[in-house]
Enzyme design. Structure first.
Site, PDB file in Angstrom:
ATOM      1  CG  HIS A 126     -36.814  24.036  30.069  1.00 16.58           C
ATOM      2  ND1 HIS A 126     -37.747  23.968  29.050  1.00 16.58           N
ATOM      3  CD2 HIS A 126     -37.533  24.300  31.207  1.00 16.58           C
ATOM      4  CE1 HIS A 126     -38.957  24.172  29.537  1.00 16.58           C
ATOM      5  NE2 HIS A 126     -38.862  24.379  30.850  1.00 16.58           N
ATOM      6  CB  CYS A 181     -36.278  22.858  22.501  1.00 18.34           C
ATOM      7  SG  CYS A 181     -37.848  22.520  23.295  1.00 18.34           S
TER       8      CYS A 181
END
Length: 242
Positions: free
Chosen positions: A146, A220
């Site tokens: 993440h 991301c």
């Protein structure tokens, strides 16, 4: 809409933001920290591996290492006390089995098998893409993490530069990779970036054309969005038994 209702909605939204940006990070980092401690305790209770005769020590260089295991009549060893370049046993799904360290961004995080959210990524772990190589093996050792919330281990992945050192420690060995290339943005569906010879299927000039010992880190991008993926590649440059 009454003023009281507006205030109530504002407070609820504020609490949701606090939960996502602070509480989830706190919980995930605490769990990741406990997992790191458990791994270190487990490893410290086991004697260091014995490298078979005929396996020369690996000296860090600027070039990728191509480990050559010692010949064995029994075939490649897969247990403690064997050559660290030998094929490791496959970790169980969601099992934390390695430690990733990236000094440039101050990261120390557990690596677990798989990239499921609930079992791996949301716990603050870095996830290993199944069906990609394990650390130190020929092919592509590909990882995901993440960038925001849930521990956000890859929050500052965009700060990595060519030449930065990355280590992966397992029960048997420590593998050092050196950052070589990056891809600032690609689609989540770009599976080429984690292929055995990593090369983007979209930006075809990004990646490699020859087999090797690669590391791929993905997260991301841009921040607080999952629209695209940021990719960093490295090559294996050293390995040593623990």
């Amino acid at each position: 809409m009454s003023a009281e209702l507006v205030v109530t909605l504002g407070v609820v939204l504020l609490l949701l933001v606090v939960h996502q940006l602070w509480w989830t990070n706190r919980e995930a980092r605490q769990e990741a920290g406990r997992t790191l401690q458990a791994l270190q305790r487990e490893w410290s209770q086991t004697p260091p591996p014995v490298v078979p005769s005929g396996v020369p020590p690996v000296v860090p260089t600027g070039d990728p290492v191509v480990p050559e295991p010692a010949p064995s009549a029994a075939g490649p060893a897969t247990t403690r006390g064997s050559d660290p370049s030998a094929a490791p046993t496959t970790p169980r799904w969601d099992q934390a089995y390695a430690v990733l360290r990236i000094p440039r961004i101050g990261l120390t995080a557990p690596v677990a098998e798989g990239t499921s959210k609930g079992g791996v990524l949301d716990r603050g772990y870095v996830g290993h893409y199944t069906r990609t190589a394990q650390a130190g093996r020929a092919g592509n050792f590909a990882l995901a993490g993440h960038r925001n919330t849930r521990g956000e281990p890859f929050r500052r992945l965009d700060r990595l530069r060519r030449g930065d050192r990355i280590t992966v420690e397992t029960r048997d060995a420590v593998y050092t990779y050196t950052v070589d290339k990056s891809l600032a943005r690609t689609a989540p569906s770009d599976s080429g970036v984690i292929a055995p010879v990593p090369r983007s299927n979209i930006t075809t000039s990004a990646g490699y054309s020859e087999p090797g010992y690669y590391l791929t880190l993905t997260t991301c991008t841009p921040e607080f969005s999952s629209r695209y993926r940021l990719v960093v590649w490295g090559k294996l440059t050293a390995m040593r038994p623990r």
